[in-house]
Enzyme design. Sequence first.
Site, short mmCIF file in Angstrom:
data_model
loop_
_atom_site.label_atom_id
_atom_site.label_comp_id
_atom_site.label_asym_id
_atom_site.label_seq_id
_atom_site.Cartn_x
_atom_site.Cartn_y
_atom_site.Cartn_z
N ASP A 169 -6.20 -7.15 -1.13
CA ASP A 169 -6.64 -5.81 -0.68
C ASP A 169 -7.77 -5.81 0.37
O ASP A 169 -8.75 -5.06 0.23
CB ASP A 169 -7.08 -4.97 -1.90
CG ASP A 169 -5.97 -4.77 -2.92
OD1 ASP A 169 -4.85 -5.29 -2.72
OD2 ASP A 169 -6.22 -4.09 -3.94
N LYS A 218 1.20 -2.54 -3.89
CA LYS A 218 1.07 -2.20 -5.31
C LYS A 218 0.42 -0.83 -5.46
O LYS A 218 -0.26 -0.36 -4.54
CB LYS A 218 0.26 -3.27 -6.05
CG LYS A 218 -1.15 -3.41 -5.51
CD LYS A 218 -1.89 -4.53 -6.19
CE LYS A 218 -3.29 -4.68 -5.63
NZ LYS A 218 -4.16 -3.50 -5.82
N CYS A 230 -9.50 -5.49 -8.45
CA CYS A 230 -8.20 -6.08 -8.16
C CYS A 230 -8.21 -7.61 -8.14
O CYS A 230 -7.24 -8.24 -8.56
CB CYS A 230 -7.63 -5.48 -6.89
SG CYS A 230 -7.22 -3.73 -7.16
#
Length: 207
Positions: A11, A113, A158
Site C-alpha cells: 500500500d 484489496k 496492513c
Amino acid sequence: MTNNKALLVIDVQNDFCPGGALAVAGGDSIVPFVNHAITNAGQASELVILSQDWHPANHSSFASQHEGQGPFSTVTMPYGPQTLWPDHCVQGSAGAAFHPNLLSDTAQLILRKGTNPALDSYSAFFENDHQTTTGLHGYLQAHQVGAVALVGLATDYCVAYSALDAARLGYEVTVDLRGCRAIDLDGSLASQLSAMKQAGITLIGDA
Ligand code: VGL
Ligand code: ZN
C-alpha cells in the site's frame, strides 16, 4: 520445493503519504528504501508483489458511511470490530494511485484489496473476516515461495496484518521497518510489533 522468495510492498499509495486522505507521518520518506528493495529483489530473481488498497466509494470502513460516527472510531461489523477511517484509496482516484516515485513497473503482481463494500481487508492474504482469501497464498504457492519480506504502509495495519497472516500460513517472514511507517492509533504500533515478534517474524531496523 518452496525455496523462492517474494517481496511484498504494501500500500505505498498517495493517500497514505503526507497530503493524502489517511496520511501516515513520513509515509513518503520510505520510497527510496522501498525502491532499493524492489531493485535488489529483481536482481536476485525474487518475486515483487505490490498491494493496493482499492475501495469502492461506499466502502463500509469509511466513517462517512456510518451516521453519527467519526473517523478513528470503532463499530461492530458482522465479522467483528472495525475501525472507521476517512474516505481513502477510492478506486481510480489520485489518492489510490501508487506514490509517483515508486518503482512499480517490474512487479509481477499488483494485488488490489478492500474491494468488497461490506468487508475491509488490511491483510494482503485474507479480508478482515479472516476467511475470505485474496488469492495471494495460492499465487505464492504456485510460485514455490517459502519466504516473504514486507515493507510499506502502514506498519501497524496492513503490513502487520499481512505479516501475521503470512506467518500463520507457514512462510518465513521478515518485516523491514526501515521501509515502513505507522499510523499508531491507541498503541497499535507497540501491540503489533509485539504480536509480530511473538509470531516469530524477523523485524529489521527500528520502528
Ligand atoms: C490501511 C487503514 C485502512 C493500511 C488501509 O494500508 O495500513 N490502513 N486501510
Ligand atoms: Zn483501507
